[in-house]
Design a protein around this motif. Structure first.
Motif, PDB file in Angstrom:
ATOM      1  N   LEU A 195       1.475 101.685  29.206  1.00 27.65           N
ATOM      2  CA  LEU A 195       1.550 100.755  30.178  1.00 27.65           C
ATOM      3  C   LEU A 195       2.132  99.447  29.771  1.00 27.65           C
ATOM      4  CD1 LEU A 195      -2.285 101.045  31.546  1.00 27.65           C
ATOM      5  CD2 LEU A 195       0.017 101.551  32.824  1.00 27.65           C
ATOM      6  N   LEU A 196       1.843  99.228  28.327  1.00 22.41           N
ATOM      7  CA  LEU A 196       2.495  98.032  27.824  1.00 22.41           C
ATOM      8  C   LEU A 196       3.847  98.181  27.470  1.00 22.41           C
ATOM      9  CD1 LEU A 196      -0.214  96.772  25.221  1.00 22.41           C
ATOM     10  CD2 LEU A 196       0.232  95.865  27.289  1.00 22.41           C
ATOM     11  N   PHE A 197       4.473  99.153  26.923  1.00 20.70           N
ATOM     12  CA  PHE A 197       5.898  99.414  26.527  1.00 20.70           C
ATOM     13  C   PHE A 197       6.558 100.127  27.389  1.00 20.70           C
ATOM     14  CE2 PHE A 197       3.424  98.447  22.496  1.00 20.70           C
ATOM     15  CZ  PHE A 197       3.968  97.284  22.339  1.00 20.70           C
ATOM     16  N   GLY A 198       6.058 101.158  28.252  1.00 16.52           N
ATOM     17  CA  GLY A 198       6.787 102.073  29.280  1.00 16.52           C
ATOM     18  C   GLY A 198       7.362 103.204  28.484  1.00 16.52           C
ATOM     19  N   GLY A 199       7.663 104.273  28.905  1.00 15.36           N
ATOM     20  CA  GLY A 199       8.126 105.467  28.482  1.00 15.36           C
ATOM     21  C   GLY A 199       9.544 105.436  27.822  1.00 15.36           C
ATOM     22  N   ARG A 200      10.280 104.590  28.251  1.00 19.06           N
ATOM     23  CA  ARG A 200      11.621 104.388  27.829  1.00 19.06           C
ATOM     24  C   ARG A 200      11.730 103.510  26.257  1.00 19.06           C
ATOM     25  NH1 ARG A 200      15.664 103.720  32.824  1.00 19.06           N
ATOM     26  NH2 ARG A 200      14.776 105.411  33.842  1.00 19.06           N
ATOM     27  N   LYS A 201      10.806 102.665  26.103  1.00 21.59           N
ATOM     28  CA  LYS A 201      10.764 101.719  24.750  1.00 21.59           C
ATOM     29  C   LYS A 201      10.108 102.304  23.783  1.00 21.59           C
ATOM     30  CE  LYS A 201      12.154  97.578  24.923  1.00 21.59           C
ATOM     31  NZ  LYS A 201      13.424  97.527  24.242  1.00 21.59           N
ATOM     32  N   ILE A 202       9.230 103.606  23.934  1.00 24.41           N
ATOM     33  CA  ILE A 202       8.529 104.307  22.830  1.00 24.41           C
ATOM     34  C   ILE A 202       9.504 104.840  21.721  1.00 24.41           C
ATOM     35  CG2 ILE A 202       6.692 105.918  22.338  1.00 24.41           C
ATOM     36  CD1 ILE A 202       5.169 104.856  24.877  1.00 24.41           C
ATOM     37  N   PRO A 203      10.397 105.708  22.232  1.00 26.55           N
ATOM     38  CA  PRO A 203      11.286 106.170  21.197  1.00 26.55           C
ATOM     39  C   PRO A 203      12.006 105.260  20.355  1.00 26.55           C
ATOM     40  CG  PRO A 203      11.607 107.350  23.001  1.00 26.55           C
ATOM     41  CD  PRO A 203      10.558 106.031  23.605  1.00 26.55           C
ATOM     42  N   GLU A 204      12.454 103.996  20.780  1.00 25.78           N
ATOM     43  CA  GLU A 204      13.126 103.062  20.286  1.00 25.78           C
ATOM     44  C   GLU A 204      12.111 102.447  19.333  1.00 25.78           C
ATOM     45  OE1 GLU A 204      15.100  99.326  22.011  1.00 25.78           O
ATOM     46  OE2 GLU A 204      15.477 101.175  23.443  1.00 25.78           O
ATOM     47  N   LEU A 205      10.980 102.057  19.704  1.00 27.82           N
ATOM     48  CA  LEU A 205       9.793 101.619  18.739  1.00 27.82           C
ATOM     49  C   LEU A 205       9.753 102.393  17.606  1.00 27.82           C
ATOM     50  CD1 LEU A 205       7.342 100.176  21.388  1.00 27.82           C
ATOM     51  CD2 LEU A 205       8.909  98.959  19.874  1.00 27.82           C
ATOM     52  N   MET A 206       9.398 103.965  17.723  1.00 27.87           N
ATOM     53  CA  MET A 206       9.074 104.774  16.832  1.00 27.87           C
ATOM     54  C   MET A 206      10.183 104.867  15.848  1.00 27.87           C
ATOM     55  SD  MET A 206       6.028 105.662  16.988  1.00 27.87           S
ATOM     56  CE  MET A 206       5.273 104.175  17.902  1.00 27.87           C
ATOM     57  N   ARG A 207      11.644 104.850  16.341  1.00 30.18           N
ATOM     58  CA  ARG A 207      12.795 104.953  15.456  1.00 30.18           C
ATOM     59  C   ARG A 207      12.829 103.825  14.400  1.00 30.18           C
ATOM     60  NH1 ARG A 207      16.443 105.073  19.374  1.00 30.18           N
ATOM     61  NH2 ARG A 207      15.565 107.159  19.967  1.00 30.18           N
ATOM     62  N   GLY A 208      12.506 102.623  15.126  1.00 33.71           N
ATOM     63  CA  GLY A 208      12.529 101.493  14.131  1.00 33.71           C
ATOM     64  C   GLY A 208      11.443 101.490  13.004  1.00 33.71           C
ATOM     65  N   LEU A 209      10.339 101.909  13.572  1.00 31.36           N
ATOM     66  CA  LEU A 209       9.251 102.084  12.689  1.00 31.36           C
ATOM     67  C   LEU A 209       9.627 103.248  11.451  1.00 31.36           C
ATOM     68  CD1 LEU A 209       6.241 101.376  12.003  1.00 31.36           C
ATOM     69  CD2 LEU A 209       5.691 103.400  13.383  1.00 31.36           C
ATOM     70  N   GLY A 210      10.053 104.192  11.699  1.00 32.87           N
ATOM     71  CA  GLY A 210      10.647 105.191  10.789  1.00 32.87           C
ATOM     72  C   GLY A 210      11.629 104.750   9.911  1.00 32.87           C
ATOM     73  N   ARG A 211      12.440 103.914  10.535  1.00 38.35           N
ATOM     74  CA  ARG A 211      13.596 103.392   9.627  1.00 38.35           C
ATOM     75  C   ARG A 211      12.885 102.170   8.478  1.00 38.35           C
ATOM     76  NH1 ARG A 211      17.505 102.082  14.181  1.00 38.35           N
ATOM     77  NH2 ARG A 211      18.624 104.037  14.319  1.00 38.35           N
ATOM     78  N   GLY A 212      11.684 101.216   9.265  1.00 35.05           N
ATOM     79  CA  GLY A 212      11.237 100.537   8.174  1.00 35.05           C
ATOM     80  C   GLY A 212      10.442 101.103   6.993  1.00 35.05           C
ATOM     81  N   VAL A 213       9.579 101.989   7.515  1.00 36.65           N
ATOM     82  CA  VAL A 213       8.868 103.201   6.399  1.00 36.65           C
ATOM     83  C   VAL A 213      10.010 103.484   5.591  1.00 36.65           C
ATOM     84  CG1 VAL A 213       7.568 104.925   6.005  1.00 36.65           C
ATOM     85  CG2 VAL A 213       6.897 103.372   7.924  1.00 36.65           C
ATOM     86  N   LYS A 214      11.094 104.117   5.753  1.00 32.71           N
ATOM     87  CA  LYS A 214      11.987 104.467   4.917  1.00 32.71           C
ATOM     88  C   LYS A 214      12.766 103.550   3.991  1.00 32.71           C
ATOM     89  CE  LYS A 214      16.308 107.388   4.911  1.00 32.71           C
ATOM     90  NZ  LYS A 214      17.210 106.604   3.801  1.00 32.71           N
ATOM     91  N   GLU A 215      12.998 102.559   4.306  1.00 33.00           N
ATOM     92  CA  GLU A 215      13.339 101.388   3.750  1.00 33.00           C
ATOM     93  C   GLU A 215      12.238 100.938   2.565  1.00 33.00           C
ATOM     94  OE1 GLU A 215      15.034  98.244   6.025  1.00 33.00           O
ATOM     95  OE2 GLU A 215      16.281  99.206   7.234  1.00 33.00           O
ATOM     96  N   PHE A 216      11.197 100.798   3.031  1.00 29.61           N
ATOM     97  CA  PHE A 216      10.051 100.298   1.916  1.00 29.61           C
ATOM     98  C   PHE A 216      10.095 101.456   0.924  1.00 29.61           C
ATOM     99  CE2 PHE A 216       5.613 100.722   0.942  1.00 29.61           C
ATOM    100  CZ  PHE A 216       5.523  99.287   0.489  1.00 29.61           C
ATOM    101  N   LYS A 217       9.944 102.618   1.314  1.00 28.60           N
ATOM    102  CA  LYS A 217       9.767 103.724   0.334  1.00 28.60           C
ATOM    103  C   LYS A 217      10.985 103.667  -0.600  1.00 28.60           C
ATOM    104  CE  LYS A 217       8.521 107.926   1.549  1.00 28.60           C
ATOM    105  NZ  LYS A 217       8.298 109.186   2.529  1.00 28.60           N
TER     106      LYS A 217
END
Length: 58
Positions: A18-40
Protein backbone atom coordinates in the motif's frame (compact mmCIF):
# COMPACT_ATOMS: atom_id res chain seq x y z
CA UNK A 1 6.53 -10.82 22.72
CA UNK A 2 6.32 -14.01 20.72
CA UNK A 3 7.72 -14.81 17.34
CA UNK A 4 6.28 -13.33 14.17
CA UNK A 5 3.50 -15.49 12.80
CA UNK A 6 2.22 -15.85 9.25
CA UNK A 7 -0.60 -13.33 9.73
CA UNK A 8 1.83 -10.66 10.90
CA UNK A 9 4.00 -11.24 7.82
CA UNK A 10 0.95 -10.95 5.56
CA UNK A 11 -0.02 -7.70 7.27
CA UNK A 12 3.50 -6.26 6.90
CA UNK A 13 3.62 -7.18 3.19
CA UNK A 14 0.17 -5.61 2.63
CA UNK A 15 1.23 -2.37 4.31
CA UNK A 16 4.43 -2.22 2.21
CA UNK A 17 2.41 -2.78 -0.97
CA UNK A 18 0.00 0.00 0.00
CA UNK A 19 2.81 2.43 0.83
CA UNK A 20 5.09 1.84 -2.14
CA UNK A 21 2.98 0.15 -4.77
CA UNK A 22 3.85 -2.92 -6.78
CA UNK A 23 6.08 -1.14 -9.28
CA UNK A 24 8.38 0.52 -6.75
CA UNK A 25 9.23 -2.59 -4.73
CA UNK A 26 11.63 -4.18 -7.29
CA UNK A 27 13.44 -0.84 -7.54
CA UNK A 28 13.76 -0.63 -3.76
CA UNK A 29 15.04 -4.21 -3.48
CA UNK A 30 17.58 -3.62 -6.27
CA UNK A 31 18.89 -0.55 -4.46
CA UNK A 32 19.04 -2.44 -1.19
CA UNK A 33 20.99 -5.25 -2.86
CA UNK A 34 23.49 -2.80 -4.33
CA UNK A 35 23.96 -1.17 -0.94
CA UNK A 36 24.60 -4.50 0.77
CA UNK A 37 27.07 -5.49 -1.96
CA UNK A 38 28.97 -2.20 -1.64
CA UNK A 39 29.08 -2.61 2.14
CA UNK A 40 30.46 -6.15 1.85
CA UNK A 41 33.06 -5.03 -0.70
CA UNK A 42 34.16 -2.17 1.55
CA UNK A 43 34.48 -4.38 4.63
CA UNK A 44 36.48 -6.95 2.65
CA UNK A 45 38.80 -4.23 1.37
CA UNK A 46 39.34 -2.99 4.93
CA UNK A 47 40.04 -6.54 6.11
CA UNK A 48 42.60 -7.01 3.32
CA UNK A 49 44.30 -3.72 4.21
CA UNK A 50 44.47 -4.59 7.89
CA UNK A 51 45.84 -8.08 7.17
CA UNK A 52 48.63 -6.54 5.03
CA UNK A 53 49.51 -4.17 7.85
CA UNK A 54 48.48 -1.03 5.99
CA UNK A 55 46.98 1.83 7.94
CA UNK A 56 43.27 2.36 7.48
CA UNK A 57 42.25 6.02 7.36
CA UNK A 58 38.75 7.21 8.20
Amino acid sequence: MGSIGPWQIVLIVAVILLLFGGRKIPELMRGLGRGVKEFKDATQADDEKSSKGERIED
